[in-house]
Design an enzyme around this catalytic site. Sequence first.
Site, short mmCIF file in Angstrom:
data_model
loop_
_atom_site.label_atom_id
_atom_site.label_comp_id
_atom_site.label_asym_id
_atom_site.label_seq_id
_atom_site.Cartn_x
_atom_site.Cartn_y
_atom_site.Cartn_z
CG ASN A 157 7.39 -4.88 2.71
OD1 ASN A 157 7.82 -4.12 1.94
ND2 ASN A 157 7.49 -6.04 2.97
CB ILE A 158 4.16 -0.51 6.41
CG1 ILE A 158 3.80 0.58 7.56
CG2 ILE A 158 3.24 -1.74 6.41
CD1 ILE A 158 2.34 1.24 7.20
CE LYS A 159 7.23 -8.02 6.50
NZ LYS A 159 6.93 -9.20 6.16
N GLY A 160 8.31 -3.54 9.03
CA GLY A 160 9.34 -3.00 9.79
C GLY A 160 10.11 -3.99 10.20
#
Length: 237
Positions: free
Chosen positions: A110-113
């Site tokens: 996910n982009i939030k990482g």
Amino acid sequence: MVQVSFTLPMAHSKVAEGAAAQLANKMGIDPALVVHAKPMGPDFTFFVVYGRVHHLVDPSAVEVVERDYPLLTPKEVNASIKQALRRRLVVVGGCIGTDAHTVGIDAILNIKGFAGEKGLEYYRELKVVNLGAQVSVPDLVARAVEERADAVLVSQVVTQRDAHLLNTREMSAAFREAFPAERRPLLVVGGPRFDETMAAELGVDRVFTRGTTPGEVASFLVHQLVSQRATQRGASR
């Protein structure tokens, strides 16, 4: 000097504290000092014990998997993929079997990482397909075929009866049956209970354990799918 914590099935009392010290002695902690004791309901007590151990360790006998590739920035990852593949690198990921713990795979994809790093969805030259939880092995293989995956990332947290090992072996066998060796996606597994040295035994290309960041995974994918293949092509000419 070491500090250990554990729970005994005993109500809190002086006898329970003595039992905790006795257990610590049997662990090799001598002298053992009970520095904290707290009731956990009427029938259990949680202890923290501090003391000295006399065991020796041999660092030369420790087996670890050293990182054998450079850590790249997102910009470097994107540039390497664009230059070498001239298309987006496709990653399919998920939790297989009955495992419903997606925190690990989401932290990587996910982009939030995770740990201050953005996940693989952030990388412009990566196409990420996150299948989520409880994905069957046949469904994973089918989606990898459909997406023409370059890499398959699997997270396993549930370890009862070595479920993580059994599921991983089942997955690697299924991919080897479904793909010719030269076209099989890169197989990567991760989870807190895996041993990094077991990759060959499990039939995968890499095992990542706790603390792995998205940048490490992205750099590994570039190393395996871009840098090494470019080297192999050059050697075959």
